[in-house]
Each structure stands twice: as structure tokens, then as C-alpha cells.
Write a protein that holds these residues in place. Structure first.
Motif, PDB file in Angstrom:
ATOM      1  N   GLU B  57       1.506   0.279  14.292  1.00 37.35           N
ATOM      2  CA  GLU B  57       1.772  -0.795  13.331  1.00 37.35           C
ATOM      3  C   GLU B  57       2.664  -0.313  12.189  1.00 37.35           C
ATOM      4  N   LEU B  58       2.596   0.972  11.904  1.00 34.96           N
ATOM      5  CA  LEU B  58       3.415   1.545  10.836  1.00 34.96           C
ATOM      6  C   LEU B  58       4.862   1.724  11.304  1.00 34.96           C
ATOM      7  N   MET B 100      -7.704   0.058  12.253  1.00 41.57           N
ATOM      8  CA  MET B 100      -6.633   1.047  12.178  1.00 41.57           C
ATOM      9  C   MET B 100      -5.258   0.373  12.231  1.00 41.57           C
ATOM     10  N   ARG B 101      -5.142  -0.660  13.067  1.00 39.39           N
ATOM     11  CA  ARG B 101      -3.849  -1.349  13.142  1.00 39.39           C
ATOM     12  C   ARG B 101      -3.546  -2.012  11.804  1.00 39.39           C
ATOM     13  N   GLU B 102      -4.559  -2.615  11.200  1.00 41.00           N
ATOM     14  CA  GLU B 102      -4.333  -3.263   9.905  1.00 41.00           C
ATOM     15  C   GLU B 102      -3.954  -2.234   8.837  1.00 41.00           C
ATOM     16  N   ALA B 103      -4.586  -1.053   8.905  1.00 38.55           N
ATOM     17  CA  ALA B 103      -4.252   0.001   7.938  1.00 38.55           C
ATOM     18  C   ALA B 103      -2.793   0.402   8.086  1.00 38.55           C
ATOM     19  N   GLU B 108       2.941  -0.190   6.144  1.00 36.24           N
ATOM     20  CA  GLU B 108       4.339  -0.507   6.414  1.00 36.24           C
ATOM     21  C   GLU B 108       4.825  -1.597   5.460  1.00 36.24           C
ATOM     22  N   GLN B 109       4.010  -2.647   5.331  1.00 41.73           N
ATOM     23  CA  GLN B 109       4.457  -3.771   4.508  1.00 41.73           C
ATOM     24  C   GLN B 109       4.487  -3.425   3.030  1.00 41.73           C
ATOM     25  N   TRP B 110       3.686  -2.436   2.662  1.00 38.54           N
ATOM     26  CA  TRP B 110       3.709  -1.990   1.272  1.00 38.54           C
ATOM     27  C   TRP B 110       5.080  -1.399   0.943  1.00 38.54           C
ATOM     28  N   VAL B 151      -1.526  -8.933   5.903  1.00 41.59           N
ATOM     29  CA  VAL B 151      -0.757  -8.160   6.871  1.00 41.59           C
ATOM     30  C   VAL B 151      -0.664  -8.943   8.164  1.00 41.59           C
ATOM     31  N   SER B 152       0.423  -8.742   8.873  1.00 40.08           N
ATOM     32  CA  SER B 152       0.487  -9.346  10.199  1.00 40.08           C
ATOM     33  C   SER B 152       0.639  -8.230  11.214  1.00 40.08           C
ATOM     34  N   LEU B 153      -0.042  -8.396  12.352  1.00 38.99           N
ATOM     35  CA  LEU B 153      -0.044  -7.358  13.380  1.00 38.99           C
ATOM     36  C   LEU B 153       0.968  -7.684  14.464  1.00 38.99           C
TER      37      LEU B 153
END
Ligand code: FES
Ligand code: FES
Lengths: 157, 501
Positions: B57-58, B100-103, B108-110, B151-153
Motif C-alpha cells: 500500500e505504501l 497493515m494495509r491501512e498503515a 503513503e497518503q501522508w 485512506v483508500s486501499l
């Protein structure tokens, strides 16, 4: 009592009880912790190091018995066999917990030095003193063969 | 020796350290991405598995990812299935998949807010201006930004890492001696403790004469603790020689136990009605009407985990409380148990989680036996130097926390088509959960009570037994014996025609 041992090419003068096993000299006195303690009675192979190029179980070798000898541990093992094996271990993800693998690699280096293209039986026989509780034996075999193949191509190039 | 505790510098106060996006993701200005892994790496590959979820995700480059074990902090690092910080039940990926995906997505979005920006393999690009930057380039600036609120996955079809084989492992240092296990922790003034345990389960110390041991070189102290007598010395070998020099007398165990007598007792119990774990239909009626039904008994011995790295632990009393370093599998349990020994609040027990040289369930246990043993040693000793408890292989094998011994008794009836019409299984053994004599131990019957076959009449019963042999989880827990007995029986029971069950 002072005992002089050459470890990883460096002469070390040690003030230890002569009955101290080489393993604990390496780990506790020299703080080289890559060589592992698994059983302390020469049954598992986790503590394998090289003495003058030959694998020995350091847990069962009093330091007084290796005075004046050349000892090599996983931290300093080098040469084409060692490098090919370490690369194969990463590429095939041979290890699991990894605790036995220093010993596995030290034994495997000698196997490839004495038999550059070992068969399954050669591998099983030579490596039988190295226990892996995670049971990575199948990948250890594959790793040794992969390294052997790599070394063979390097030689022919 | 330096250990990263996983609790990253409070870089909201000091953005020059990079972006501490959340409890799991830390992006350094030098472009390293350090992920905190909340599960114990004991060989199962969880450092690689959980890192894959975050890195996906990152949109990080796999090569820039490094991992570190999470310290004890149940609020941040609990297993979402258990509600406690604990590794077990083959649940690492299952409980962390979305977390973990949300983390990763949040981190990334940060860093990257604008929709016109793309991120791939650790490179942030703006196509219109043809500019690009690494994560490290953006880390300091991002640390000054506010958290993204949503956040979007990714759509799974866009995965580049998840589901791919042969990603380089993230539990590194295992081929060059650099990986640090508990056994490898060194501090300048650290002592090693070796313990003389009672020679039998249920035995206790009567008398110790430590005068010879105390005179040996390197021996610093001999202390009596609830689980035996500990010798503290500068090195392992000195501590072990000190233990060998102790003169010890033990009180006999409270009860004699022998394996043959135990098996005989278990087999008798297996023929009597037990606690019902499952009762479908009317097994007694169907079995009673079938004179040919096959009865089989299976005996299972105690099993030792025998992890390659014998149990060990490092602990130091500090001004703030207690700090520990070891391959900790049940942070929530160990924190509470060690806190109790010292009379401290659990959060004052700081646990640094290191790699474990195998566990197979051994390092997680309801009693936190070996961390508590070390806590008792340090408490009895009363000094503040760090102490490493080292069990020898013999200690590790004899100390127990075995998979319990069991007897299974099975009986089944087949109809003329060969279908199983009734199935009875009775399981006798110690309850890992410590369940009382009236309560079914769900760990004893897992794999049996949830038998997946379509059989109309099923009776699964259990008897809990009690003795001084310590028992605990052993990998896959109940199914190590239930699945084995079920499948042995299915093979042994002769089909009259065909088998459709
Ligand atoms: S520790 Fe030396 S062989 Fe096991
Ligand atoms: S990798 Fe765990 S014991 Fe061999």
C-alpha cells in the motif's frame, strides 16, 4: 591461565579456565555471537566452527585443546564456497528461525570443498550432524545444490 | 550493542528524524523505511509477510524496507483476533491484513496528497512537471503535515507484492551470524544465570549448600527462587560450573507419576461418560444396534517443543521499572506476570522483542514461566545489572510445558452403503487451559468437536486430568492429536462397501 588462540585471523590471548569450551570463549569472551549454543554435547551442530579448515563442534572442545590453532567462525568464513552458499541461502529462503543455520553453513562449506557436486546421499551423510528443528532439510539440500551449480559455472567461465 | 525498540523517536516533536507515520511505519530521511512488526518472528516468516502488506500500500521499493520487532504495547500492537499482544493460532496475516494495509496506505497518503502524483517502487513522481523524489526526500516535510483523515486501499488487481513468491526475506542476518537472538544479547556488566531445577515435577527444595559454588571464579551470587536455585556469574560456563558445585537436597514430589500407570488410568476413563463437547443425534442407539462396530484406542505421549534455541531471557531493573530483551511471544501475558513479581504496573515492564530460534508454541504460555523465573532471580538478587537467564538443553527438555499426553477412544458404525452413521470419540488428558473437571477444555477437543464430516450422530467427550506435569500449547495445539486420531481411525475402520463420508 593465558591461552592463545587464533580466531578469524587474529591472535587472542585469553585468560580463561582451560576447560572452558571454545563455544563459550567465542560467545562470552570474544562476543562473536553468530556461533550458536544448541545442546552443549556435540549432538546438534549449531556451534560448528572451522579448526584449520575442518568443521568441529565448539561446544565440546575445551579451549586448551585448540591453543595455537586457527579457528574460523561464521562471521569471517569466506571463499567461493561460503559466498555461493550464503547467496543460495538467501535466494532460496533456506532458513526459517535461522538459529541452526550458522552451523549448517559452516558444515556445508566443507562439504563443497571436499565434494564440489554432492549427491543427495552425500549431502544427507555429511550434514547429518546438523539438526534443524524447523526441518529446513529439503531447502538445505536445494541450497547446497544451487551453490554447487553456481560454483561450477564460475569455474567454466 | 544497540537494540531498536521499535518505539520510534517522537519525530512529531523533531521532524528531522523523518516521518513516524503511525505505530508501524517510520520513513527515515536516508530513505530507509523501517516497519515495526507486531508478531514474533520465530521462523514462520512474519517479518516478510506483514512487511509485504504495508509495502504494497505504501508503494515502497522492497529493497528499502527494514523490519524491527514491536515492543510490548498491547494497545498499539495487540493481535486483533485475541485482543492481547500475542503471536499464535496461525493468525498473524489474518488479524493484520487490513490493519497493515491501512498503515501503509496512510503513510503513503501522508507524504503524497495531490491526485496528480503517482508512487511506484519508492519513487514519488509528478508527471506534469517531470519531477520526482524518494520517500526519504519527503520524510522531513511529511513529518510536519497533519495526518490524513481517510485512506483508500488498492484494488487487489493492482497488487505488485502481495501474492508474489520469492520476495527477499526481511528477517535478515541469518546467514552471516548477525541476527540477534536472546542468546546473543550482550551488555558490558551483564551476568548469566543458570538454575538448578527440582529433579522431579512437584518436588521442592529442602536444603542448599552453596559454599563451594560461591568460591568459584566469576560466581557473583547464588539465590533461592520458587523454581529452584540460581547461580549468577560473569559468563555462562562459570555459572554452569557454579550450578554443578551446588550441594542440593530436594523434598520428594507430592505424587508419583509414571507413564504406564497414567496411560492405564486414561484408558479406563475413556470408557466412561465424559464432558460433552458435541452431541448430535443418538450415538448410543446406533452403536448399540451395531454389534460389529470397531473400537480403537490411540495413545499420545507428552511432546517437548525442543526449539533449537533453548529458553532464555534478559532482564534489567531500571529506574523506570524493568526492561527485558528476548524472543517474547505473549507480550500481554509476560508483561502482567513479570509486573506481578516486582509489584509494578504492567506498563512499567518494557519488553524488547527479539528474534526467536524456534518456539512451536513454547514461548507463549499462560504462566510465563521462564520470564517469571528470571524476574524472581533479579528480585532475589536485588541489584541492577542486566542478567541473562540461560537454560541448558537438559533444562529445556526437562522443564516441560509439554503438549499433554492423551488417550483417544473411537467407535463408529457404518451402514450397508459404507456411510458412517455414528461416531463416538472420547479424549482423556490434561487441560491446557486449566479448565476444571466440569468444563470442556476447547483446546483438548479442537479438531474433534468440529469434525467436518456429514455424520448424523456424533458424540465427542472429554475427561480433564490433573497432575504436576506442566503442559502448554504445542504448534496447532489440539489438532496435533485430534486430527491424527480421527484420520488413523478412518483408515483403520474397514469400509463395508464404499466410503462417502
Ligand atoms: S551446541 Fe555444539 S553440537 Fe549442539
Ligand atoms: S532454521 Fe530453525 S532450527 Fe534450523
Amino acid at each position: 591461565m593465558a591461552i592463545s588462540v587464533t580466531i578469524n585471523g587474529e591472535q587472542r590471548d585469553l585468560n580463561v579456565d582451560p576447560d572452558t569450551p571454545l563455544l563459550w570463549v567465542i560467545r562470552d569472551h570474544l562476543q562473536l555471537t553468530g556461533t550458536k549454543f544448541g545442546c552443549g554435547i556435540a549432538q546438534c551442530g549449531a556451534c560448528t566452527v572451522h579448526m584449520n579448515g575442518t568443521p568441529i563442534r565448539s561446544c565440546s572442545m575445551p579451549v586448551s585443546a585448540v591453543a595455537g590453532q586457527q579457528i574460523t567462525t561464521i562471521e569471517a568464513v569466506s571463499g567461493p564456497e561460503a559466498e555461493a552458499l550464503q547467496a543460495a541461502w538467501e535466494e532460496l529462503a533456506v532458513y526459517q528461525c535461522g538459529y541452526c543455520q550458522s552451523g549448517q553453513l559452516m558444515s556445508a562449506v566443507n562439504l563443497l570443498k571436499s565434494k564440489p557436486t554432492p549427491s543427495d546421499t552425500d549431502i544427507d551423510q555429511f550434514m547429518s550432524g546438523n539438526i534443524c528443528r524447523c526441518a529446513t532439510y529439503v531447502r538445505i539440500r536445494a541450497g547446497i545444490k544451487h551453490a554447487a551449480a553456481q560454483l561450477a559455472t564460475e569455474v567454466t567461465l | 550493542m544497540q537494540f531498536s525498540s521499535g518505539a520510534h523517536a517522537a519525530n512529531k516533536a523533531d521532524p528531522s528524524k523523518g516521518l513516524e507515520a503511525n505505530a508501524f511505519v517510520n520513513i527515515h530521511p536516508d530513505n530507509r523505511v523501517i516497519l515495526t512488526i507486531k508478531h514474533l518472528e520465530m521462523g514462520q516468516g512474519t517479518y516478510t509477510g506483514l512487511a509485504t502488506l504495508i509495502a504494497e500500500e505504501l508503494d515502497a521499493d522492497w529493497a528499502q524496507i527494514e523490519t524491527v520487532g514491536a515492543p510490548a504495547n498491547p494497545e498499539k500492537f495487540k493481535n486483533l483476533l485475541f485482543g492481547a499482544q500475542l503471536t499464535g493460532g496461525s493468525s498473524a496475516i489474518a488479524n493484520s491484513y487490513s490493519q497493515m494495509r491501512e498503515a501503509g496506505a496512510a503513510a503513503e497518503q501522508w507524504q503524497v496528497k495531490a491526485a496528480s502524483i503517482t508512487v511506484k517502487q519508492g519513487v514519488i513522481s509528478h508527471a506534469a512537471s517531470k519531477r520526482s523524489a524518494s520517500f526519504g526526500d519527503m520524510a522531513i516535510a511529511a513529518a510536519k503535515q497533519a495526518l490524513p483523515s481517510t485512506v483508500s486501499l488498492k484494488d487487489p488487481k493492482d497488487f505488485v507484492l502481495i501474492g508474489k513468491a520469492n520476495l527477499a526475506r526481511k528477517d535478515t542476518g541469518k546467514t552471516n551470524g548477525k541476527a540477534i537472538f536472546t542468546q546473543d544479547v550482550q551488555f558490558p556488566n551483564m551476568l548469566t544465570a543458570v538454575v538448578a531445577h527440582p529433579p522431579a515435577f512437584g518436588a521442592s527444595l529442602k536444603h542448599v549448600d552453596a559454599s563451594k559454588a560461591e568460591k568459584l571464579p566469576g560466581v557473583k551470587a547464588v539465590v533461592t527462587i520458587p523454581s529452584g536455585v540460581a547461580v549468577l556469574a560473569d559468563t555462562f560456563w562459570q555459572a554452569k560450573k557454579g550450578r554443578d558445585a551446588l550441594s542440593l537436597e530436594w523434598n520428594s514430589p507430592t505424587a508419583d507419576i509414571s507413564s504406564p500407570a497414567q496411560m492405564a488410568e486414561y484408558k479406563k476413563l475413556a470408557q466412561t461418560p465424559g464432558l460433552q463437547a458435541r452431541n448430535d443425534g443418538d450415538v448410543a442407539a446406533v452403536l448399540g444396534a451395531d454389534k460389529n462396530h470397531l473400537i480403537a484406542e490411540y495413545e499420545f505421549p507428552y511432546l517437548a517443543h525442543a526449539a533449537m534455541e533453548p529458553m532464555n531471557c534478559v532482564l534489567q531493573k531500571t529506574a523506570a521499572g524493568v526492561e527485558m530483551w528476548y524472543g517474547c511471544q505473549g507480550q500481554s501475558w509476560d508483561q502482567a506476570a513479570v509486573a506481578k513479581v516486582f509489584g509494578l504496573a504492567p506498563e512499567r515492564i518494557k519488553i524488547n522483542t527479539l528474534l526467536a530460534g524456534g518456539s512451536f508454541g513454547r514461548r507463549a504460555g499462560f504462566t510465563s514461566d521462564y520470564p517469571v523465573e528470571l524476574a524472581n532471580i533479579v528480585k532475589a538478587w536485588g541489584k541492577s545489572a542486566p542478567v541473562k537467564l540461560v537454560w541448558t538443553r537438559e533444562d529445556d527438555t526437562q522443564a516441560g510445558y509439554y503438549r499433554p499426553a492423551y488417550v483417544h477412544r473411537l467407535a463408529a458404525s457404518l451402514n450397508s452403503k459404507g456411510d458412517i452413521t455414528a461416531w463416538q470419540q472420547c479424549i482423556v488428558g490434561q487441560a491446557i487451559t486449566g479448565a476444571d473437571a466440569k468444563t470442556v477444555d476447547r483446546l483438548s477437543v479442537e479438531g474433534a468437536a468440529n469434525l467436518p464430516y456429514a455424520i448424523p450422530n456424533i458424540l465427542v467427550e472429554a475427561h480433564n486430568t490433573y497432575n504436576a506435569v506442566p503442559v502448554s500449547f504445542w504448534r496447532s495445539v489440539g489438532s496435533t492429536h485430534t486430527a491424527y486420531a480421527v484420520n488413523l481411525y478412518r483408515r483403520a475402520s474397514p469400509p463395508r462397501q464404499t466410503r462417502s463420508a
